[in-house]
Design a protein around this motif. Structure first.
Motif, PDB file in Angstrom:
ATOM      1  N   PRO A  59      38.581  41.226  22.545  1.00  0.00           N
ATOM      2  CA  PRO A  59      37.845  40.064  23.059  1.00  0.00           C
ATOM      3  C   PRO A  59      37.350  40.368  24.461  1.00  0.00           C
ATOM      4  O   PRO A  59      37.969  41.121  25.206  1.00  0.00           O
ATOM      5  N   ARG A  60      36.202  39.815  24.825  1.00  0.00           N
ATOM      6  CA  ARG A  60      35.597  39.990  26.152  1.00  0.00           C
ATOM      7  C   ARG A  60      35.203  41.437  26.427  1.00  0.00           C
ATOM      8  O   ARG A  60      35.253  41.891  27.561  1.00  0.00           O
ATOM      9  N   SER A  61      34.816  42.161  25.382  1.00  0.00           N
ATOM     10  CA  SER A  61      34.400  43.560  25.575  1.00  0.00           C
ATOM     11  C   SER A  61      32.950  43.798  25.196  1.00  0.00           C
ATOM     12  O   SER A  61      32.487  44.940  25.202  1.00  0.00           O
ATOM     13  N   VAL A 143      34.707  49.129  24.144  1.00  0.00           N
ATOM     14  CA  VAL A 143      35.902  49.361  24.956  1.00  0.00           C
ATOM     15  C   VAL A 143      35.609  48.980  26.404  1.00  0.00           C
ATOM     16  O   VAL A 143      34.637  49.462  26.988  1.00  0.00           O
ATOM     17  N   ARG A 144      36.460  48.135  26.954  1.00  0.00           N
ATOM     18  CA  ARG A 144      36.304  47.693  28.340  1.00  0.00           C
ATOM     19  C   ARG A 144      37.531  48.106  29.157  1.00  0.00           C
ATOM     20  O   ARG A 144      38.655  48.105  28.632  1.00  0.00           O
ATOM     21  N   ASP A 145      37.322  48.456  30.418  1.00  0.00           N
ATOM     22  CA  ASP A 145      38.464  48.861  31.235  1.00  0.00           C
ATOM     23  C   ASP A 145      39.463  47.711  31.326  1.00  0.00           C
ATOM     24  O   ASP A 145      39.075  46.538  31.359  1.00  0.00           O
ATOM     25  N   PRO A 146      40.765  48.013  31.333  1.00  0.00           N
ATOM     26  CA  PRO A 146      41.777  46.958  31.196  1.00  0.00           C
ATOM     27  C   PRO A 146      41.836  45.965  32.341  1.00  0.00           C
ATOM     28  O   PRO A 146      42.244  44.818  32.129  1.00  0.00           O
ATOM     29  N   LEU A 147      41.446  46.340  33.552  1.00  0.00           N
ATOM     30  CA  LEU A 147      41.539  45.402  34.667  1.00  0.00           C
ATOM     31  C   LEU A 147      40.470  44.313  34.592  1.00  0.00           C
ATOM     32  O   LEU A 147      40.768  43.121  34.685  1.00  0.00           O
ATOM     33  N   GLU A 151      41.082  40.092  33.563  1.00  0.00           N
ATOM     34  CA  GLU A 151      40.623  38.902  34.275  1.00  0.00           C
ATOM     35  C   GLU A 151      39.729  38.041  33.392  1.00  0.00           C
ATOM     36  O   GLU A 151      39.828  36.811  33.382  1.00  0.00           O
ATOM     37  N   SER A 152      38.853  38.688  32.624  1.00  0.00           N
ATOM     38  CA  SER A 152      37.973  37.938  31.728  1.00  0.00           C
ATOM     39  C   SER A 152      38.763  37.264  30.621  1.00  0.00           C
ATOM     40  O   SER A 152      38.491  36.118  30.248  1.00  0.00           O
ATOM     41  N   GLU A 153      39.768  37.947  30.099  1.00  0.00           N
ATOM     42  CA  GLU A 153      40.550  37.407  28.989  1.00  0.00           C
ATOM     43  C   GLU A 153      41.424  36.240  29.421  1.00  0.00           C
ATOM     44  O   GLU A 153      41.556  35.257  28.676  1.00  0.00           O
ATOM     45  N   ILE A 154      42.008  36.282  30.611  1.00  0.00           N
ATOM     46  CA  ILE A 154      42.831  35.139  31.024  1.00  0.00           C
ATOM     47  C   ILE A 154      41.963  33.900  31.221  1.00  0.00           C
ATOM     48  O   ILE A 154      42.398  32.777  30.963  1.00  0.00           O
ATOM     49  N   LEU A 261      42.289  36.985  38.985  1.00  0.00           N
ATOM     50  CA  LEU A 261      43.489  37.753  38.677  1.00  0.00           C
ATOM     51  C   LEU A 261      44.290  38.071  39.925  1.00  0.00           C
ATOM     52  O   LEU A 261      45.524  37.964  39.944  1.00  0.00           O
ATOM     53  N   ILE A 262      43.609  38.451  40.979  1.00  0.00           N
ATOM     54  CA  ILE A 262      44.275  38.881  42.203  1.00  0.00           C
ATOM     55  C   ILE A 262      45.057  37.750  42.850  1.00  0.00           C
ATOM     56  O   ILE A 262      45.990  37.977  43.641  1.00  0.00           O
ATOM     57  N   GLU A 263      44.706  36.498  42.521  1.00  0.00           N
ATOM     58  CA  GLU A 263      45.414  35.348  43.081  1.00  0.00           C
ATOM     59  C   GLU A 263      46.614  34.931  42.228  1.00  0.00           C
ATOM     60  O   GLU A 263      47.450  34.133  42.668  1.00  0.00           O
ATOM     61  N   LEU A 264      46.702  35.463  41.022  1.00  0.00           N
ATOM     62  CA  LEU A 264      47.760  35.072  40.091  1.00  0.00           C
ATOM     63  C   LEU A 264      48.833  36.138  39.900  1.00  0.00           C
ATOM     64  O   LEU A 264      49.949  35.817  39.477  1.00  0.00           O
ATOM     65  N   VAL A 265      48.476  37.390  40.164  1.00  0.00           N
ATOM     66  CA  VAL A 265      49.399  38.499  39.894  1.00  0.00           C
ATOM     67  C   VAL A 265      49.494  39.400  41.115  1.00  0.00           C
ATOM     68  O   VAL A 265      48.471  39.734  41.730  1.00  0.00           O
ATOM     69  N   ASP A 266      50.715  39.784  41.445  1.00  0.00           N
ATOM     70  CA  ASP A 266      50.914  40.713  42.554  1.00  0.00           C
ATOM     71  C   ASP A 266      50.213  42.033  42.243  1.00  0.00           C
ATOM     72  O   ASP A 266      50.457  42.639  41.192  1.00  0.00           O
TER      73      ASP A 266
END
Length: 292
Positions: A59-61, A143-147, A151-154, A261-266
């Motif tokens: 999804p989101r790729s 295929v999309r890079d995981p980072l 963010e798109s998937e969350i 993403l950067i605001e939700l995960v260390d």
């Protein structure tokens, strides 16, 4: 009719997706589709196709974009009849359908729609069944890079967290890993989402399963950011005129992000999980994907 008989009759016609009971009308429709699929061999295809293909990236790729690029000249849809597909796929994944059951469902829905291209990330669950059932079919694997994918998937999950069928699919997709939240990604749980380790495990397993399940001659791998530049390669793979592919639709389904993403995960924890769960696959199969 006694109470026990009434309950048996109700259960016969009532369907569930995961643990959620479905409306009786939809239940009847879902069960009817299953039984009708058993007769798929006697049903003629509704139209002759120019080619036969599936797009089965995460999804989101870019699966939505791929479908839109073909819709002007061909029968192409993104996630058609999604509730029905998700229902049957979860039955298969949870062991309630036999191989013959899911194969008959897939063959019947394919014959019923007779699309040139069906794009749906959830079809990766049956990539092996589709490849064996349709040996002439082609598979476009985005295929999309995981980072950036994470963010798109969350954001997508946040928008669908109250939607039936989609939430059940996501609960299966990420819940099966049983990863706990940590103090570094607890904010995801508070938002009704899933642990970082579950997301990255799914990204790895989705991509690896497609690679393992689809014969190389049937598979075209495209990085999400390169879809626009690969029109010639796509058209050659499918045996069609490149002018019939609408490049202007190559960035369909852009969505405004509500969650960062950067605001939700260390960040340190995020990169540690990325290295732990995804680096082997990236290094072996997708070395040009950025990991920094």
């Amino acid at each position: 009719m006694n109470l026990a008989s009434s309950q048996i009759l109700a259960n016969t016609f009532r369907a569930n997706v995961a643990d959620r009971e479905i409306d009786i009308r939809l239940s009847l429709s879902l069960k009817r589709e299953f039984w009708v699929s058993k007769a798929n061999a006697v049903l003629p295809a509704s139209r002759k196709r120019c080619f036969h293909a599936y797009c089965i990236g995460t999804p989101r790729s870019g699966t939505h974009s791929i479908a839109h690029m073909f819709q002007h000249h061909y029968g192409a849809l993104h996630e058609p009849h999604a509730y029905y597909a998700i229902y049957h796929l979860l039955k298969w994944e949870t062991g309630q359908y036999s191989y013959a059951d899911i194969q008959s469902v897939l063959k019947w829905r394919d014959k019923k729609m007779s699309l040139e291209l069906e794009a749906a990330h959830y079809l990766h669950h049956v990539a092996d069944v589709l490849a064996k059932s349709f040996p002439q079919a082609k598979f476009i694997f985005t295929v999309r890079d995981p980072l950036s994918w994470l963010e798109s998937e969350i954001n997508r999950n946040y928008g669908s967290r109250h939607k039936p069928f989609w939430r059940e699919l996501e609960d299966y997709r990420y819940g099966r890993y049983r990863h706990p939240f940590t103090k570094y990604d607890a904010a995801l749980g508070q938002a009704g989402l899933y642990p970082v380790a579950s997301y990255l495990s799914y990204w790895r397993d989705h991509n690896q399963f497609v690679i393992n399940s689809v014969p190389k001659q049937q598979l075209l791998t495209l990085k999400t950011k390169e879809i626009r530049s690969k029109i010639e390669e796509i058209s050659s793979f499918l045996g069609i005129d490149p002018d019939t592919i609408n490049i202007q639709k190559a960035h369909a389904d852009k969505r405004k992000k509500k969650l960062k993403l950067i605001e939700l995960v260390d960040p340190t924890y995020l990169y540690q999980q990325l290295e732990k769960l995804c680096s082997d696959l990236i290094d072996a199969r997708f070395p040009t994907l950025k990991r920094t």
